[in-house]
Design a protein around this motif. Structure first.
Motif, PDB file in Angstrom:
ATOM      1  N   VAL A 128      15.720  15.714  11.775  1.00  0.00           N
ATOM      2  CA  VAL A 128      16.924  14.896  11.655  1.00  0.00           C
ATOM      3  C   VAL A 128      16.764  13.668  12.548  1.00  0.00           C
ATOM      4  N   ILE A 129      17.064  12.504  11.997  1.00  0.00           N
ATOM      5  CA  ILE A 129      17.209  11.302  12.814  1.00  0.00           C
ATOM      6  C   ILE A 129      18.703  10.988  12.826  1.00  0.00           C
ATOM      7  N   MET A 130      19.335  11.266  13.970  1.00  0.00           N
ATOM      8  CA  MET A 130      20.787  11.141  14.082  1.00  0.00           C
ATOM      9  C   MET A 130      21.155   9.700  14.373  1.00  0.00           C
ATOM     10  N   GLY A 131      21.861   9.052  13.434  1.00  0.00           N
ATOM     11  CA  GLY A 131      22.125   7.630  13.526  1.00  0.00           C
ATOM     12  C   GLY A 131      23.532   7.269  13.908  1.00  0.00           C
ATOM     13  N   LYS A 132      24.001   6.151  13.357  1.00  0.00           N
ATOM     14  CA  LYS A 132      25.221   5.502  13.833  1.00  0.00           C
ATOM     15  C   LYS A 132      26.483   6.325  13.610  1.00  0.00           C
ATOM     16  N   GLU A 133      26.460   7.284  12.671  1.00  0.00           N
ATOM     17  CA  GLU A 133      27.683   8.028  12.392  1.00  0.00           C
ATOM     18  C   GLU A 133      28.217   8.734  13.640  1.00  0.00           C
ATOM     19  N   LEU A 134      27.315   9.261  14.477  1.00  0.00           N
ATOM     20  CA  LEU A 134      27.730   9.886  15.731  1.00  0.00           C
ATOM     21  C   LEU A 134      28.226   8.829  16.707  1.00  0.00           C
ATOM     22  N   PHE A 135      27.505   7.728  16.835  1.00  0.00           N
ATOM     23  CA  PHE A 135      27.861   6.679  17.791  1.00  0.00           C
ATOM     24  C   PHE A 135      29.194   6.015  17.433  1.00  0.00           C
ATOM     25  N   ASN A 136      29.507   5.966  16.133  1.00  0.00           N
ATOM     26  CA  ASN A 136      30.729   5.284  15.701  1.00  0.00           C
ATOM     27  C   ASN A 136      32.000   5.937  16.245  1.00  0.00           C
ATOM     28  N   ARG A 137      32.006   7.259  16.368  1.00  0.00           N
ATOM     29  CA  ARG A 137      33.252   7.954  16.689  1.00  0.00           C
ATOM     30  C   ARG A 137      33.133   8.877  17.883  1.00  0.00           C
ATOM     31  N   ALA A 138      32.079   8.741  18.670  1.00  0.00           N
ATOM     32  CA  ALA A 138      31.963   9.509  19.914  1.00  0.00           C
ATOM     33  C   ALA A 138      31.380   8.595  20.987  1.00  0.00           C
ATOM     34  N   ILE A 139      31.783   8.831  22.219  1.00  0.00           N
ATOM     35  CA  ILE A 139      31.137   8.165  23.339  1.00  0.00           C
ATOM     36  C   ILE A 139      29.851   8.933  23.621  1.00  0.00           C
ATOM     37  N   VAL A 140      28.721   8.286  23.442  1.00  0.00           N
ATOM     38  CA  VAL A 140      27.423   8.938  23.612  1.00  0.00           C
ATOM     39  C   VAL A 140      26.899   8.591  25.006  1.00  0.00           C
ATOM     40  N   ASP A 141      26.846   9.606  25.855  1.00  0.00           N
ATOM     41  CA  ASP A 141      26.526   9.451  27.280  1.00  0.00           C
ATOM     42  C   ASP A 141      25.136  10.044  27.523  1.00  0.00           C
ATOM     43  N   VAL A 142      24.139   9.164  27.652  1.00  0.00           N
ATOM     44  CA  VAL A 142      22.755   9.603  27.811  1.00  0.00           C
ATOM     45  C   VAL A 142      22.348   9.415  29.277  1.00  0.00           C
ATOM     46  N   ASP A 143      22.233  10.515  29.981  1.00  0.00           N
ATOM     47  CA  ASP A 143      21.803  10.487  31.383  1.00  0.00           C
ATOM     48  C   ASP A 143      20.300  10.729  31.402  1.00  0.00           C
ATOM     49  N   TYR A 144      19.540   9.643  31.203  1.00  0.00           N
ATOM     50  CA  TYR A 144      18.090   9.762  31.145  1.00  0.00           C
ATOM     51  C   TYR A 144      17.489  10.367  32.415  1.00  0.00           C
ATOM     52  N   PRO A 145      17.865   9.895  33.619  1.00  0.00           N
ATOM     53  CA  PRO A 145      17.212  10.428  34.828  1.00  0.00           C
ATOM     54  C   PRO A 145      17.369  11.931  34.981  1.00  0.00           C
ATOM     55  N   ASN A 146      18.501  12.491  34.527  1.00  0.00           N
ATOM     56  CA  ASN A 146      18.731  13.929  34.651  1.00  0.00           C
ATOM     57  C   ASN A 146      18.510  14.689  33.345  1.00  0.00           C
ATOM     58  N   GLU A 147      18.015  13.972  32.334  1.00  0.00           N
ATOM     59  CA  GLU A 147      17.654  14.569  31.041  1.00  0.00           C
ATOM     60  C   GLU A 147      18.778  15.446  30.486  1.00  0.00           C
ATOM     61  N   ARG A 148      19.915  14.800  30.267  1.00  0.00           N
ATOM     62  CA  ARG A 148      21.056  15.506  29.706  1.00  0.00           C
ATOM     63  C   ARG A 148      21.912  14.523  28.910  1.00  0.00           C
ATOM     64  N   LEU A 149      22.716  15.077  28.021  1.00  0.00           N
ATOM     65  CA  LEU A 149      23.536  14.286  27.106  1.00  0.00           C
ATOM     66  C   LEU A 149      24.953  14.858  27.098  1.00  0.00           C
ATOM     67  N   ALA A 150      25.943  13.966  27.072  1.00  0.00           N
ATOM     68  CA  ALA A 150      27.334  14.386  26.892  1.00  0.00           C
ATOM     69  C   ALA A 150      27.954  13.537  25.785  1.00  0.00           C
ATOM     70  N   LEU A 151      28.847  14.141  25.017  1.00  0.00           N
ATOM     71  CA  LEU A 151      29.560  13.454  23.948  1.00  0.00           C
ATOM     72  C   LEU A 151      31.048  13.538  24.260  1.00  0.00           C
ATOM     73  N   HIS A 152      31.703  12.386  24.401  1.00  0.00           N
ATOM     74  CA  HIS A 152      33.102  12.342  24.809  1.00  0.00           C
ATOM     75  C   HIS A 152      33.974  11.863  23.658  1.00  0.00           C
ATOM     76  N   ASP A 153      35.218  12.347  23.649  1.00  0.00           N
ATOM     77  CA  ASP A 153      36.195  11.914  22.652  1.00  0.00           C
ATOM     78  C   ASP A 153      36.610  10.472  22.954  1.00  0.00           C
ATOM     79  N   VAL A 154      36.528   9.620  21.953  1.00  0.00           N
ATOM     80  CA  VAL A 154      36.867   8.207  22.122  1.00  0.00           C
ATOM     81  C   VAL A 154      38.296   8.039  22.622  1.00  0.00           C
TER      82      VAL A 154
END
Length: 604
Positions: free
Chosen positions: A344-370
């Protein structure tokens, strides 16, 4: 005296001719304005509502166009294979994507749409100052031509001198010519309007025909008639609290996260640069998904056929995306080069309606309600600019040049600078060390130039000695002149990056070594693929240690530093050997029997 006497008749003739042209220009201009309905009726034009049909490239279907003079426009069409809904207001522009979401309209298209609004209410006839060009033959008739200038561009009206009627308009923009033919003019409440327009843009774009069945003016439209806030499906839903999701940084930059697709556990490559979510054909086959229509996917280096299907549900952590329309693409070749599957290549549909929080240094991801997200941290924030297919651009400064717009792309691996920007700013001229590199994505692979920039500045953070790829011209996404380049993981991994597409804001927080971390570069100069059971050299960087040692494309690698290569270990082994510090040695064995000891070094 004799010289002045000789010049005087010429000057008199020139002034006389100019005066005649000016008089005829005014006469012809008034004749056409009167034919169109007169200045008073044109000035009173406030809104236009039209319904009819659109025909283009063999497709045909209903079209509705509603416009209001104060900067509002709504377009809806359905050509079966392709449909669209677009909205423009003074605050911005939006369009409904394949999954029914509302996408921000890209800035280039928004500018064009606002120009269409202005042109619909005939500012040239009310405020324009045309230039009389003279006569011109077209379609077996002699016309008199009025030219309306717009900086270096212009529009020519072909006017019938007998009554002021117009059938043709010629537009020249950036040196490219397009034509509009207007037919079936009818008077609607005192204003003459063409009920059929055939538009022929510069090749290779197809001609477009619009035929109106009904046109109404001044019906009293208000901004509420263009409100699109409740338009579009709510594709993304939150089924639990925010949580940190461990992510895998493949090759130290590509984001993989666990996901579930129609009940099947798999993983997704998170790609803010993907205009639509993609399923690899092998996964689509496993899920029993059937392509319902065919499209052409525009990738990094070119185009590739893709199928569209709907009814796809994807869950990532506490977020669920329901009934997505996705592209199905055979990613087998890309997977081989990448040495890791991408179901799967997850594209803009996720980014459009969620806050995509990519913490690269700590290798973790959070998705927040807009709806509940409010950024309160201490990083730098900058504006994101919508571009084609709902992607986003941010400002980046290359060395001492003025800031330019780059696409921010979590699915990209490097900083790629596009050919038009490279040539405009002469970025490769005079550089002491310029080599080549090899890369790509959907649409294929290609060779680029490679060099190290003195510095870049991103979100207020200045980073020195940045390796960059300089893309060749082409048809793919990297061939555009609409923006300067692509900003990928080579820079992003130094930060915590928070994407807020709904507000067009990007929040950037520095990691502990954002400025001092050395870049991991290829100091060997070999790019290879797994092909038919062999590790085959695809590219050898110009002037690299491998190039100096005599390695050539199509050579077959058998071993690196005594380790025999196979399908499972080749990518990691070759990559790790290539990235070791300058001055170290690596030993490669080729299938033709050569064993080469190569000293690694920085060559660009």
């Amino acid at each position: 005296m004799k010289r002045s006497t000789a010049v005087l008749p010429v000057l008199i003739a020139l002034f006389y001719a100019a005066g005649c042209a000016t008089d005829r220009c005014a006469e012809l201009f008034k004749l056409h304005v009167d034919w169109r309905g007169g200045r008073a009726n044109l000035e009173n034009l406030r809104d236009i509502s039209s319904t009819g049909r659109l025909s283009v490239a063999g497709l045909d279907g209903p079209l509705t166009l509603v416009q209001q003079k104060d900067g509002y426009r709504k377009v809806e069409y359905d050509l079966k294979a392709v449909s669209g809904r677009e909205f423009v207001t003074p605050e911005g522009g939006w369009e409904v994507n394949e999954s029914g979401q509302l996408d921000a309209m890209d800035r280039t298209k928004l500018k064009q749409e606002r120009r269409h609004i202005a042109e619909a209410f005939e500012p040239r006839l009310l405020e324009g100052e045309p230039v009389y060009i003279g006569t011109e033959e077209r379609d077996g008739q002699t016309w008199e031509v009025l030219r309306f200038l717009d900086d270096q561009d212009y529009v020519d009206f072909f006017i019938d001198p007998s009554d002021g009627a117009m059938t043709w308009a010629r537009s020249v923009k950036d040196g490219r010519t397009s034509w509009d033919r207007f037919e079936n003019w009818r008077t609607v409440d005192g204003v003459r309007i063409p009920f059929k327009t055939v538009s022929t843009p510069p090749a290779p774009a197809p001609a477009t025909t619009v035929t109106w069945n009904d046109v109404r003016i001044n019906t009293g439209l208000t901004p509420a008639d263009f409100d699109c806030r409740d338009i579009g499906r709510k594709v993304v839903s939150f089924v639990g609290d925010d949580e940190w999701i461990p992510l895998t940084l493949y090759r130290d930059r590509y984001i993989y996260v666990p996901c579930v697709v129609n009940g099947v556990k798999t993983e997704a490559l998170l790609d803010s640069g993907a205009g639509i979510t993609v399923l690899d054909k092998s996964l689509a086959d496993q899920l029993g998904l059937v392509e319902k229509s065919a499209v052409t996917a525009r990738g990094v280096q070119g185009k590739q056929q893709a199928g569209l299907t709907d009814g796809v549900d994807i869950s990532i952590g506490s977020v669920k995306l329901e009934n997505l329309t996705v592209a199905i693409i055979d990613l087998d070749d890309l997977t081989k080069h990448f040495a890791r599957s991408m179901p799967v290549i997850m594209g803009k549909e996720l980014f459009n309606r969620a806050i995509v929080d990519v913490d690269y240094p700590n290798e973790r991801l959070a998705l927040h309600d807009v709806e509940s997200f409010d950024y309160q941290e201490t990083g730098h924030s900058l504006e994101m600019h919508p571009t084609r297919n709902g992607k986003r651009l941010v400002e980046l400064r290359i060395e001492d040049n003025s800031p330019a717009l780059f696409q921010i792309d979590t699915g990209g691996g490097n900083i790629d600078i596009f050919d038009a920007y490279t040539r405009e700013h002469r970025l490769l001229e005079g550089r002491k060390r310029v080599s080549t590199c090899y890369g790509g994505g959907v649409g294929g692979m290609a060779e680029s130039k490679a060099a190290t920039l003195d510095s870049i500045e991103f979100a207020g953070y200045r980073i020195p000695h940045v390796p960059a790829a300089f893309s060749p011209p082409g048809e793919g996404g990297f061939g555009t002149a609409d923006y300067a380049g692509n900003l990928g993981g080579a820079i992003l991994t130094r930060f915590r990056i928070i994407f807020d597409f709904t507000r067009n804001r990007l929040h950037v927080e520095p990691g502990p070594d954002w400025q001092t971390r050395p870049f991991k570069i290829n100091r060997l100069g070999i790019s290879s693929d797994y092909v038919d059971g062999h590790i085959v050299v695809q590219h050898v960087a110009l002037g690299s240690p491998a190039d100096k040692a005599g390695v050539k494309p199509n050579d077959v690698l058998e071993a690196v530093d005594g380790l025999t290569l196979n399908e499972d270990n080749w990518s990691t082994t070759v990559t790790d050997a290539s990235r070791r510090p300058a001055g170290e040695k690596t030993i490669i064995r080729l299938a033709d029997g050569r064993e080469l000891t190569i000293t690694l070094r920085d060559y660009y």
